[in-house]
Scaffold this active site. Structure first.
Site, PDB file in Angstrom:
ATOM      1  N   SER A 205       3.810   2.196   8.544  1.00  0.00           N
ATOM      2  CA  SER A 205       3.625   1.217   7.479  1.00  0.00           C
ATOM      3  C   SER A 205       4.941   0.991   6.776  1.00  0.00           C
ATOM      4  O   SER A 205       5.631   1.947   6.410  1.00  0.00           O
ATOM      5  CB  SER A 205       2.614   1.728   6.468  1.00  0.00           C
ATOM      6  OG  SER A 205       1.343   1.365   6.879  1.00  0.00           O
TER       7      SER A 205
ATOM      8  N   ASP B 162       1.207  -7.665   2.391  1.00  0.00           N
ATOM      9  CA  ASP B 162       1.323  -6.233   2.100  1.00  0.00           C
ATOM     10  C   ASP B 162       2.785  -5.801   1.939  1.00  0.00           C
ATOM     11  O   ASP B 162       3.355  -5.137   2.804  1.00  0.00           O
ATOM     12  CB  ASP B 162       0.637  -5.444   3.225  1.00  0.00           C
ATOM     13  CG  ASP B 162       0.323  -4.010   2.818  1.00  0.00           C
ATOM     14  OD1 ASP B 162       0.914  -3.526   1.832  1.00  0.00           O
ATOM     15  OD2 ASP B 162      -0.491  -3.372   3.496  1.00  0.00           O
TER      16      ASP B 162
ATOM     17  N   HIS C 113       0.818  -1.213   0.000  1.00  0.00           N
ATOM     18  CA  HIS C 113       0.000   0.000   0.000  1.00  0.00           C
ATOM     19  C   HIS C 113       0.853   1.265   0.000  1.00  0.00           C
ATOM     20  O   HIS C 113       0.358   2.331  -0.340  1.00  0.00           O
ATOM     21  CB  HIS C 113      -1.057  -0.023   1.109  1.00  0.00           C
ATOM     22  CG  HIS C 113      -0.583   0.306   2.481  1.00  0.00           C
ATOM     23  ND1 HIS C 113      -0.285  -0.651   3.426  1.00  0.00           N
ATOM     24  CD2 HIS C 113      -0.384   1.496   3.098  1.00  0.00           C
ATOM     25  CE1 HIS C 113       0.076  -0.070   4.549  1.00  0.00           C
ATOM     26  NE2 HIS C 113       0.023   1.233   4.386  1.00  0.00           N
TER      27      HIS C 113
HETATM   28  N1  ARG Z   1      -4.712   0.257   7.372  1.00  0.00           N
HETATM   29  C1  ARG Z   1      -3.397   0.299   6.808  1.00  0.00           C
HETATM   30  C2  ARG Z   1      -2.867   1.726   6.951  1.00  0.00           C
HETATM   31  O1  ARG Z   1      -3.378   2.478   7.698  1.00  0.00           O
HETATM   32  C3  ARG Z   1      -3.377  -0.210   5.410  1.00  0.00           C
HETATM   33  C4  ARG Z   1      -4.091   0.611   4.391  1.00  0.00           C
HETATM   34  C5  ARG Z   1      -4.071   0.134   2.974  1.00  0.00           C
HETATM   35  N2  ARG Z   1      -5.040  -0.888   2.681  1.00  0.00           N
HETATM   36  C6  ARG Z   1      -6.328  -0.663   2.280  1.00  0.00           C
HETATM   37  N3  ARG Z   1      -7.113  -1.700   2.091  1.00  0.00           N
HETATM   38  N4  ARG Z   1      -6.830   0.525   2.075  1.00  0.00           N
HETATM   39  O2  ARG Z   1      -2.341   2.382   6.124  1.00  0.00           O
HETATM   40  N1  GLU Z   2      -1.214   1.290   7.567  1.00  0.00           N
HETATM   41  C1  GLU Z   2      -0.671   2.370   8.349  1.00  0.00           C
HETATM   42  C2  GLU Z   2       0.295   3.240   7.568  1.00  0.00           C
HETATM   43  O1  GLU Z   2       0.142   3.479   6.434  1.00  0.00           O
HETATM   44  C3  GLU Z   2      -0.051   1.819   9.561  1.00  0.00           C
HETATM   45  C4  GLU Z   2      -1.143   1.345  10.376  1.00  0.00           C
HETATM   46  C5  GLU Z   2      -1.349   2.218  11.562  1.00  0.00           C
HETATM   47  O2  GLU Z   2      -1.920   3.299  11.466  1.00  0.00           O
HETATM   48  O3  GLU Z   2      -0.900   1.718  12.580  1.00  0.00           O
HETATM   49  O4  GLU Z   2       1.190   3.815   8.093  1.00  0.00           O
END
Ligand code: ARG
Ligand code: GLU
Length: 648
Positions: free
Chosen positions: A584, A205, A83
């Site tokens: 991330s 990921d 991502h």
């Molecule tokens: N939750 C993770 C973060 O905050 C991954 C986000 C990307 N994935 C998604 N399905 N949108 O960035």
């Molecule tokens: N997916 C998040 C990011 O892009 C990390 C997840 C979180 O917020 O802990 O940094």
């Protein structure tokens, strides 16, 4: 009596930096090293951060200003999340060469794809400059001096503890970063937005990039003559696997936390701000999803935008649930009341809680107006560039863009407190009869672009700037005092500065948690769980046939592990590390500093750790490095990449 009350309150509500709360500054990590070693860490503070010799920090980068990445070969190979590389992967994708859907594997250096405007930064050093600033030097002067030290150097002075301390960060920035590999989205984004922020999780990921430098190994703008960068340090990869209770450390760039805010601010977030923003985004997502379902070109075009809107939309929902479930408003209130009681005979601190509360009450409406403005008008393109308008997909986007204008104008009119609505907006609504009618003409102008009317619209949109950083100065000053007072009062508590996209260390252990009464969530998932979710009917769960075949034949090679008594491939794991957005892509390291996974998420309710870390539920989610290597090797057929890594 006061002491007992304080101890009781503290024990009941806050449990200061107990367990694994905290994001620590690497240059000050020696203050935590005993605790780290007690939890199993086997290296020294110098191994983590040193200015005299290569240390772990030299293998960690800030990836494009919003993520973290880590070096895993002497030839500049870099690992981050799928991502995090998503925008780059999308920009190289077309309906014919759809790397989002099918994945991308460079089979040689020559096939690695350059990316405009993609950069990484290494931390050269950090140092406290509070005294220099107190002595009259300005942050700008300090930054200028530091940036003159080397080519590609960038520097910044960052506040810690609301300005109680200032630190200089000096970085070396590289701008030639090429895409090496990305798994298909059905692996890299497996489960899509349905599984996002959720455990159990089965997302691979990751994506791979390579940093290129000039022949002198120094930063250089993109050129075919550039050569792979030779980093001072890269991580050894451990394939030994993880088990519940193992030490874990995360080294990365957490973006933003507010651990010391008052209960009033937490209540505002959970009761007012998050619910409104969630509702607005629900509408935007509906419009975009419909467009994506109706047209494959639009599915690709809106992919990254959809993912980013949905990401915060879902995070906020989890945050509200966590705050409610853990009673965070009440526990913060008890904590600040205890502080306030202590402060009554200290002139310096006596009024600070009351003043903070008064300030919050005063700015709540305008602050809310600012948030709503940014989520509605501020989230619309004010013009579409000539380049964009020339793209084949542009004509097909128009109806969707118009629908977004209409929705977001309507939401702004309806939710933004009336006294803070922009005069030009009110005029437009009066002139055209409704927010929607005004939206229609504005969208039509914006889509055509370049007309004089457009300029007027830009004026009213930039008018939103006047709501920016509203009174944050006063609030910040009060917090400077409040934090100083807290640190005096609650001397036992291990304070750490809020995340601000500077390099931090978090440490903890691999651990499951009690999800609900009597329902324990184990900390590891496996390929079997992917197969159970596999569904050719649903884009996000339709795994590649090769993955089904590997599962059927159990050809896992050296990536196999015995988990729960049978042979499988490990996929994700949970740990207690304190992380947030920006973490991330961060390396997850074992007790010997070897790479065991890549951080990519948190469990849903545990996103409350941005305002209060609760050790009973707060967990980060990592993809197991063995799954990453399995996919590179057995699905991507890019096993040649393993040769430049150091596997153990
Ligand atoms: N939750 C993770 C973060 O905050 C991954 C986000 C990307 N994935 C998604 N399905 N949108 O960035
Ligand atoms: N997916 C998040 C990011 O892009 C990390 C997840 C979180 O917020 O802990 O940094």
């Amino acid at each position: 009596m006061k002491r007992t009350l304080l101890t009781l309150l503290t024990a009941l509500f806050i449990l200061p930096a107990l367990a694994d709360e905290g994001m620590w500054l690497p240059s000050l990590i020696s203050s935590r090293i005993d605790d780290m070693r007690a939890k199993g860490f086997r290296l020294t503070a110098e191994d983590i951060y040193s200015v005299n010799q290569a240390s772990m920090k030299d293998a960690v980068v800030l990836f494009n200003g919003g993520c973290t990445g880590e070096l895993i070969s002497p030839e500049g190979l870099l690992l981050t999340n799928h991502h995090c590389g998503y925008g780059a992967i999308q920009r190289h994708s077309t309906v014919e060469h759809d790397y989002l859907t099918d994945g991308f594997w460079a089979m040689s250096r020559a096939e690695e794809l350059p990316n405009e405007k993609l950069w990484v930064r290494f931390l050269v050093r950090m140092e406290e400059v509070t005294d220099r600033i107190a002595a009259g030097e300005t942050a700008d002067e300090i930054v200028k001096k530091a940036e003159a030290e080397g080519p590609g150097y960038k520097a910044a002075v960052e506040q810690m503890y609301y300005g109680n301390q200032q630190f200089l960060f000096v970085y070396e920035q590289f701008d030639d970063v090429r895409l090496v590999a990305a798994p298909p989205s059905s692996i890299g984004k497996f489960g899509g937005d349905t599984d996002n922020w959720i455990w159990p999780r089965h997302t691979g990921d990751f994506s791979l990039f390579r940093i290129y430098a000039g022949k002198d190994n120094k930063p250089a703008a993109y050129s075919p003559e550039n050569v792979p960068y030779r980093p001072k340090r890269h991580f050894t990869i451990s394939t030994a696997g993880v088990e519940e209770g193992n030490f874990t450390m995360i080294y990365g760039f957490p973006g933003n936390t507010q651990e010391y805010i008052l209960s009033d601010a937490v209540a505002y977030i959970a009761e007012r701000s998050d619910p409104a923003k969630i509702a607005i985004r629900t509408g935007r997502l509906d419009i975009i999803s419909k467009a994506q379902e109706s047209d494959p070109a639009l599915r690709i075009f809106y992919a990254a935008r959809h993912a980013s809107i949905a990401n915060a939309w879902k995070k906020w929902q989890g945050e509200v649930l966590g705050i409610e479930r853990r009673g965070t408003v009440a526990s913060k209130r008890a904590y600040e009341e205890a502080f306030d009681a202590w402060a009554q005979d200290k002139p310096r601190y006596r009024n600070v809680v009351a003043q903070l509360k008064a300030e919050y009450a005063r700015i709540a409406d305008p602050y809310f107006a600012r948030e709503i403005t940014l989520e509605t008008l501020g989230a619309l393109p004010i013009k579409y560039s000539a380049k964009e308008r020339a793209e084949a997909v542009f004509a097909r986007r128009k109806a969707t863009e118009r629908a977004l204008y209409s929705l977001q104008f309507g939401e702004y009119a309806h939710r933004c407190p009336a006294q803070f609505q922009i005069p030009e907006f009110l005029d437009g609504v009066a002139r055209y009869g409704s927010p929607e009618a005004f939206a229609d003409t504005t969208a039509a102008t914006a889509l055509r672009s370049g007309t004089k009317r457009m300029l007027d619209h830009i004026t009213w949109l930039t008018g939103t700037k006047s709501l920016r950083n509203l009174n944050s100065k006063r609030l910040n000053e009060l917090y400077t005092t409040y934090i100083k007072g807290l640190r005096e009062w609650d001397a036992e508590r291990a304070f750490y500065p809020d995340a601000n996209l500077t390099l931090r260390v978090a440490y903890g252990t691999v651990a499951g948690y009690e999800y609900a009464d009597g329902e324990y969530h184990k900390p590891q998932t496996t390929l079997d769980g992917i197969i159970a979710k596999d569904n050719p009917e649903i884009y996000d769960y339709d795994i590649p046939q090769t993955l089904r075949d590997r599962y059927a034949s159990k050809e896992y090679g050296r990536w196999a592990a015995t988990i729960g008594g049978h042979k499988t491939v490990p996929v994700c794991f949970l740990a207690t590390n304190h992380t947030t957005g920006g973490n991330s892509g961060s390396p997850v390291l074992n007790a010997s500093g070897e790479l065991i996974g890549i951080n990519f998420d948190r469990t849903w309710r545990s996103t409350m750790s941005d305002v209060a870390f609760d050790p009973s539920i707060c967990r980060n989610i990592a993809v197991d490095i063995r799954y990453v290597l399995f996919v590179v090797d057995r699905i991507g057929g890019a096993g040649y990449l393993l040769k430049e890594m150091k596997l153990k």
